[in-house]
Motif scaffolding. Structure first.
Motif, mmCIF file in Angstrom:
data_model
loop_
_atom_site.group_PDB
_atom_site.id
_atom_site.type_symbol
_atom_site.label_atom_id
_atom_site.label_comp_id
_atom_site.label_asym_id
_atom_site.label_seq_id
_atom_site.Cartn_x
_atom_site.Cartn_y
_atom_site.Cartn_z
ATOM 1 N N VAL A 72 -20.420 -0.695 0.436
ATOM 2 C CA VAL A 72 -19.419 -1.600 -0.130
ATOM 3 C C VAL A 72 -18.134 -0.809 -0.345
ATOM 4 N N VAL A 73 -17.043 -1.319 0.193
ATOM 5 C CA VAL A 73 -15.740 -0.675 0.029
ATOM 6 C C VAL A 73 -14.819 -1.672 -0.654
ATOM 7 N N ARG A 74 -14.146 -1.214 -1.707
ATOM 8 C CA ARG A 74 -13.222 -2.114 -2.400
ATOM 9 C C ARG A 74 -11.974 -1.354 -2.815
ATOM 10 N N VAL A 75 -10.879 -2.090 -2.935
ATOM 11 C CA VAL A 75 -9.630 -1.551 -3.481
ATOM 12 C C VAL A 75 -9.440 -2.202 -4.838
ATOM 13 N N PRO A 76 -9.715 -1.494 -5.931
ATOM 14 C CA PRO A 76 -9.671 -2.116 -7.255
ATOM 15 C C PRO A 76 -8.292 -2.663 -7.590
ATOM 16 N N LEU A 77 -8.288 -3.770 -8.342
ATOM 17 C CA LEU A 77 -7.030 -4.394 -8.751
ATOM 18 C C LEU A 77 -6.449 -3.769 -10.013
ATOM 19 N N TRP A 78 -7.280 -3.125 -10.826
ATOM 20 C CA TRP A 78 -6.830 -2.718 -12.152
ATOM 21 C C TRP A 78 -5.705 -1.691 -12.099
ATOM 22 N N ALA A 79 -5.740 -0.780 -11.130
ATOM 23 C CA ALA A 79 -4.767 0.317 -11.115
ATOM 24 C C ALA A 79 -3.339 -0.182 -10.940
ATOM 25 N N THR A 80 -3.142 -1.210 -10.097
ATOM 26 C CA THR A 80 -1.796 -1.692 -9.804
ATOM 27 C C THR A 80 -1.525 -3.066 -10.408
ATOM 28 N N GLY A 81 -2.543 -3.716 -10.962
ATOM 29 C CA GLY A 81 -2.378 -5.059 -11.475
ATOM 30 C C GLY A 81 -2.377 -6.114 -10.397
ATOM 31 N N GLY A 82 -2.765 -5.738 -9.199
ATOM 32 C CA GLY A 82 -2.802 -6.667 -8.078
ATOM 33 C C GLY A 82 -3.183 -5.934 -6.805
ATOM 34 N N ILE A 83 -2.916 -6.550 -5.667
ATOM 35 C CA ILE A 83 -3.272 -5.957 -4.383
ATOM 36 C C ILE A 83 -2.143 -5.051 -3.915
#
Length: 223
Positions: A72-83
């Motif tokens: 599973v690969v994901r780009v977390p939203l929390w670090a930038t507040g969005g994509i």
């Protein structure tokens, strides 16, 4: 087209999905995510090196979860507040690498789970949950596992509710293409439809014993 200008802080789900090479990916509460099926742990782990190289090239900090049956690969939203604007480029590179390695994308396996904690309007229970779970605060109302493994939490005051009565419900975030099927399966398993006035953004359903669950797809289609 995705806005790649220097002052673009984030992009929308629609902008992400409109980019080239991201058909394997979906957007849920934990971030932009893809699941690639594998034949073994070693097979799944083979994606780590090219995914890490793509992350370094595009300035992305992904989460990579390696299991014997999938990675599973994901780009977390929390670090930038969005994509992040570079997320489509990273996602396309990972998908290309997965294809070369014989890892099969399975968008139906993408999902994330959030727990909503309802509290009396005069109560603040977030410090308790931060302490007992070892979570980090996010913004004014949310909390996350520092390693982004366990479900995130959101705290919602209920004006006029009875004091000392804690309540929770689950939000299950799924791809937009799979939401109706998940709702249908839940109802067939004995669930009860509580409210579909916001569908297809989300459906509120209840278990046979009245446990509340929202099946949500709005993050995957947010413009």
């Amino acid at each position: 087209m995705v806005d790649m200008t220097e002052d673009a802080q984030t992009i929308s789900s629609k902008q992400f999905h409109d980019a080239a090479g991201v058909a394997d990916w979906r957007v849920v509460s934990s971030g932009v995510q893809a699941v690639f099926r594998a034949s073994s742990l070693r097979h799944a782990a083979s994606l780590v090196e090219p995914a890490s190289a793509a992350a370094e090239e595009h300035g992305i900090l992904p989460d990579i979860d390696v299991r014997p049956e999938a990675v599973v690969v994901r780009v977390p939203l929390w670090a930038t507040g969005g994509i992040a604007p570079a997320a489509p480029l990273f996602a396309a590179a990972v998908s290309q690498a997965a294809g070369r390695l014989g890892l099969r994308a399975d968008p139906t396996a993408v999902q994330s789970l959030s727990i909503y904690v309802a509290q009396h309007s005069e109560a603040d229970v977030r410090p308790f949950f931060l302490a007992v779970l070892g979570y980090d605060p996010v913004g004014e109302t949310d909390a996350v596992d520092p390693l982004r493994i366990a479900p995130d939490l959101a705290f919602n005051p209920l004006t006029g509710d009875r004091p000392k009565r804690g309540r929770t419900h689950l939000d299950v975030f799924v791809p937009a293409s799979d939401a109706q099927g998940r709702v249908d399966a839940a109802l067939a398993a004995g669930g009860r439809l509580v409210d579909d006035s916001q569908a297809p953004a989300y459906w509120s359903i209840a278990s046979p014993d009245n446990h509340g669950v929202d099946i949500a797809s709005w993050l995957d289609t947010d413009g």
